[in-house]
Every structure is written in structure tokens, then in C-alpha cells.
Design a protein around this motif. Structure first.
Motif, PDB file in Angstrom:
ATOM      1  N   ILE A  57       0.721  -1.217   0.066  1.00 50.85           N
ATOM      2  CA  ILE A  57       0.024  -0.068   0.092  1.00 50.85           C
ATOM      3  C   ILE A  57       0.957   1.309  -0.028  1.00 50.85           C
ATOM      4  CG2 ILE A  57      -1.463   1.346   1.488  1.00 50.85           C
ATOM      5  CD1 ILE A  57      -2.961  -1.106   2.345  1.00 50.85           C
ATOM      6  N   ALA A  58       1.926   1.229   0.925  1.00 50.91           N
ATOM      7  CA  ALA A  58       2.667   2.521   1.172  1.00 50.91           C
ATOM      8  C   ALA A  58       3.525   2.578  -0.338  1.00 50.91           C
ATOM      9  CB  ALA A  58       3.813   2.125   2.260  1.00 50.91           C
ATOM     10  N   LYS A  59       3.821   1.567  -1.150  1.00 50.30           N
ATOM     11  CA  LYS A  59       4.900   1.567  -2.249  1.00 50.30           C
ATOM     12  C   LYS A  59       3.913   1.671  -3.407  1.00 50.30           C
ATOM     13  CE  LYS A  59       8.931  -0.456  -0.418  1.00 50.30           C
ATOM     14  NZ  LYS A  59       9.849  -1.537  -0.587  1.00 50.30           N
ATOM     15  N   HIS A  60       2.566   1.923  -3.256  1.00 56.64           N
ATOM     16  CA  HIS A  60       1.642   1.795  -4.348  1.00 56.64           C
ATOM     17  C   HIS A  60       1.783   0.572  -5.535  1.00 56.64           C
ATOM     18  CE1 HIS A  60       0.536   5.801  -3.039  1.00 56.64           C
ATOM     19  NE2 HIS A  60       1.710   6.170  -2.910  1.00 56.64           N
ATOM     20  N   ASN A  61       1.984  -0.754  -4.850  1.00 56.64           N
ATOM     21  CA  ASN A  61       2.154  -1.883  -5.593  1.00 56.64           C
ATOM     22  C   ASN A  61       1.042  -2.548  -5.812  1.00 56.64           C
ATOM     23  OD1 ASN A  61       3.195  -4.240  -6.730  1.00 56.64           O
ATOM     24  ND2 ASN A  61       4.322  -4.798  -4.940  1.00 56.64           N
ATOM     25  N   LEU A  62       0.270  -2.097  -7.003  1.00 52.51           N
ATOM     26  CA  LEU A  62      -1.106  -2.764  -7.077  1.00 52.51           C
ATOM     27  C   LEU A  62      -0.974  -4.286  -7.304  1.00 52.51           C
ATOM     28  CD1 LEU A  62      -4.219  -2.283  -7.283  1.00 52.51           C
ATOM     29  CD2 LEU A  62      -3.710  -1.594  -9.544  1.00 52.51           C
ATOM     30  N   PRO A  63      -0.151  -4.560  -8.294  1.00 57.49           N
ATOM     31  CA  PRO A  63      -0.255  -6.193  -8.579  1.00 57.49           C
ATOM     32  C   PRO A  63       0.046  -7.022  -7.047  1.00 57.49           C
ATOM     33  CG  PRO A  63       1.085  -5.075 -10.272  1.00 57.49           C
ATOM     34  CD  PRO A  63       0.654  -4.050  -8.917  1.00 57.49           C
ATOM     35  N   GLY A  64       1.109  -6.583  -6.417  1.00 62.76           N
ATOM     36  CA  GLY A  64       1.415  -7.245  -5.086  1.00 62.76           C
ATOM     37  C   GLY A  64       0.215  -7.045  -4.087  1.00 62.76           C
ATOM     38  N   ILE A  69      -4.258  -9.904  -1.274  1.00 61.01           N
ATOM     39  CA  ILE A  69      -5.474  -9.947  -0.854  1.00 61.01           C
ATOM     40  C   ILE A  69      -6.158 -11.337  -1.247  1.00 61.01           C
ATOM     41  CG2 ILE A  69      -7.825  -8.974  -1.236  1.00 61.01           C
ATOM     42  CD1 ILE A  69      -6.636  -6.171  -1.632  1.00 61.01           C
ATOM     43  N   ALA A  70      -5.835 -11.895  -2.579  1.00 62.31           N
ATOM     44  CA  ALA A  70      -6.450 -12.981  -2.992  1.00 62.31           C
ATOM     45  C   ALA A  70      -5.867 -14.316  -2.247  1.00 62.31           C
ATOM     46  CB  ALA A  70      -6.122 -12.902  -4.397  1.00 62.31           C
ATOM     47  N   THR A  71      -4.707 -14.331  -1.966  1.00 62.08           N
ATOM     48  CA  THR A  71      -3.868 -15.158  -1.073  1.00 62.08           C
ATOM     49  C   THR A  71      -4.823 -15.381   0.282  1.00 62.08           C
ATOM     50  OG1 THR A  71      -2.132 -14.745  -2.261  1.00 62.08           O
ATOM     51  CG2 THR A  71      -2.096 -16.044  -0.236  1.00 62.08           C
ATOM     52  N   PHE A  72      -4.970 -14.217   0.724  1.00 64.72           N
ATOM     53  CA  PHE A  72      -5.644 -14.045   2.172  1.00 64.72           C
ATOM     54  C   PHE A  72      -7.051 -14.897   2.178  1.00 64.72           C
ATOM     55  CE2 PHE A  72      -7.752 -12.016   5.578  1.00 64.72           C
ATOM     56  CZ  PHE A  72      -6.996 -12.061   6.724  1.00 64.72           C
ATOM     57  N   LEU A  73      -7.715 -14.507   1.038  1.00 65.42           N
ATOM     58  CA  LEU A  73      -8.917 -14.878   0.931  1.00 65.42           C
ATOM     59  C   LEU A  73      -9.094 -16.501   0.567  1.00 65.42           C
ATOM     60  CD1 LEU A  73     -10.752 -11.756  -1.000  1.00 65.42           C
ATOM     61  CD2 LEU A  73     -10.976 -12.579   1.365  1.00 65.42           C
TER      62      LEU A  73
END
Length: 234
Positions: A57-64, A69-73
Motif C-alpha cells: 500500500i505504501a509503495k503503491h504496488n497494485l499487483p502485489g 488479498i487474493a491469497t488471504f481470501l
């Protein structure tokens, strides 16, 4: 043969130390693989993913961010599925079925090139490994996790401290088991990292092969247990 019969005669086969150590080795192996080869995401270590999530979030790394998020879910979904199986399925072989997803997913992932976005890879591993960690969650009657190390390390230190400070010999079994689990997890991560230098994305096939062997051996023990000692708890 006699030693084998004595082993399968023990209550709750899925709690055998050998199985716990083998699964924990695979847990460390797969986490190291996904971190090294699949974008710095952990298939099992969701605490680590939460930290990496904040960094993304801090580095604006959208793919990561999307991958974590997908891994967590997916991990949560795996927990739901394996819990449902435990509650609804009465088969003596149900724990074997719970290992099949991570076994087959690990095999398939080894074919997936790094050009494929990690969001289509790591979540599937997280789903399978969540099922593994709940299906085999005890070692000789003691609760543990075969895909993370912090809790096992904490329990090992506490047990050894009670043994040395209070001279409580009843703690030695727990202390030894938890220490071996920590060592097994570390060894899995190290072996994975070393093999990655030579095998790259195909490294995970080693974990898949180990899971096939583990699952086969456990299934054989369940089968023999059912024939030699019918009615005993598996």
C-alpha cells in the motif's frame, strides 16, 4: 513388520510425529518457494502477508496488493472447506482427500511460467495449504501448525523453560516435539531456497513428490489399521 504394527496401533494415526515433521518440512518448503519465485508472497504465512500488504500500500504496488488479498481470501476459503469436510464427512480416508488439493496444485504450479501473474498462482497454493494445516493439526496429542513456525517455537521455548527451571520431566516430550517441528520448518525453507538455484519454478515439484509419498504412506497405514485393528480411532 512388528514395529510397523506397533506404530499403526497407536491412537489417532494422523498425529504421528513422522507425519507432523514431514508436513512441516513441506510447509516451510512451499512458503520459501512462493516468496522466492512468486512475487514475495507467502502461501501459508498470512501474518507475513499482512505486513507485506501494508508495504505494498505504501509503495503503491497494485499487483502485489491484489495477490496478497487474493491469497488471504483463498486461505480462509481453504479453512472453511476443510472444516466442513471434518464436520460432514465420516470416511476414515477424509484426511487424505484434504491433502489432494495442495498435492495436485503444487504439481501444476511447477508448469506455470513466471510470466503468469502471481494472483493466478499463489492463492491456489494458499487454499491447498490451509486444508493441509487443519487436517493434520496435532503431533502426539499436542496442537501445532505445519505451515508456520512462530507458535511452535513459542511452545518449544516454554516447554524447555519449564523443564529446566522447574525440573518438570513431563515437559520433555512437548519440548522435543516442538523443537523438531521448528527445525523441520527451517530445513524445508533452506532446502527449497537451495534447490531454487538449480530448478527455478520447478522446485515445487519436490514438495509435490513429498506430499504424494506422505499421502500414500498415511493411506496405507489407515488401510492396514482398519484391517488389523478395526474400530480404533484414526
Amino acid at each position: 513388520m512388528r514395529a510397523y504394527r506397533e506404530k499403526i496401533k497407536r491412537p489417532h494415526l494422523y498425529q504421528l510425529r513422522e507425519l507432523a515433521l514431514a508436513f512441516t518440512f513441506c510447509g516451510g518448503f512451499i512458503d520459501a518457494y512462493t516468496f522466492t519465485e512468486r512475487g514475495g508472497t507467502l502461501a501459508a504465512g498470512q501474518t507475513g502477508n499482512i505486513i507485506f500488504f501494508g508495504t505494498d500500500i505504501a509503495k503503491h504496488n497494485l499487483p502485489g496488493l491484489t495477490t496478497k488479498i487474493a491469497t488471504f481470501l483463498a486461505y480462509i476459503l481453504g479453512l472453511i472447506v476443510v472444516t466442513t469436510i471434518a464436520l460432514k464427512v465420516k470416511s476414515k480416508y477424509k484426511r487424505i482427500f484434504c491433502i489432494l488439493p495442495i498435492m495436485f496444485i503444487s504439481l501444476v504450479v511447477g508448469f506455470v511460467p513466471t510470466s503468469v501473474p502471481n494472483v493466478f498462482v499463489v492463492p491456489f497454493l494458499a487454499f491447498g495449504i490451509a486444508m493441509q494445516t487443519i487436517a493434520f493439526n496435532k503431533i502426539e496429542g499436542l496442537g501445532y501448525r505445519n505451515t508456520v513456525s512462530t507458535g511452535n517455537l513459542q511452545k518449544a521455548v516454554i516447554a524447555w523453560t519449564k523443564y529446566f527451571v522447574n525440573h518438570d520431566s513431563s515437559q520433555t516430550r512437548a519440548a522435543s516435539n516442538y523443537l523438531l517441528l521448528v527445525i523441520s520448518f527451517i530445513c524445508g525453507a533452506i532446502v527449497s531456497a537451495l534447490l531454487d538455484n538449480y530448478c527455478g519454478i520447478h522446485t515445487i515439484w519436490i514438495a509435490a513428490s513429498l506430499l504424494v509419498i506422505i499421502n500414500f504412506c498415511y493411506g496405507l497405514m489407515v488401510y492396514h489399521r482398519d484391517n488389523f485393528y478395526p474400530g480404533e480411532k484414526l
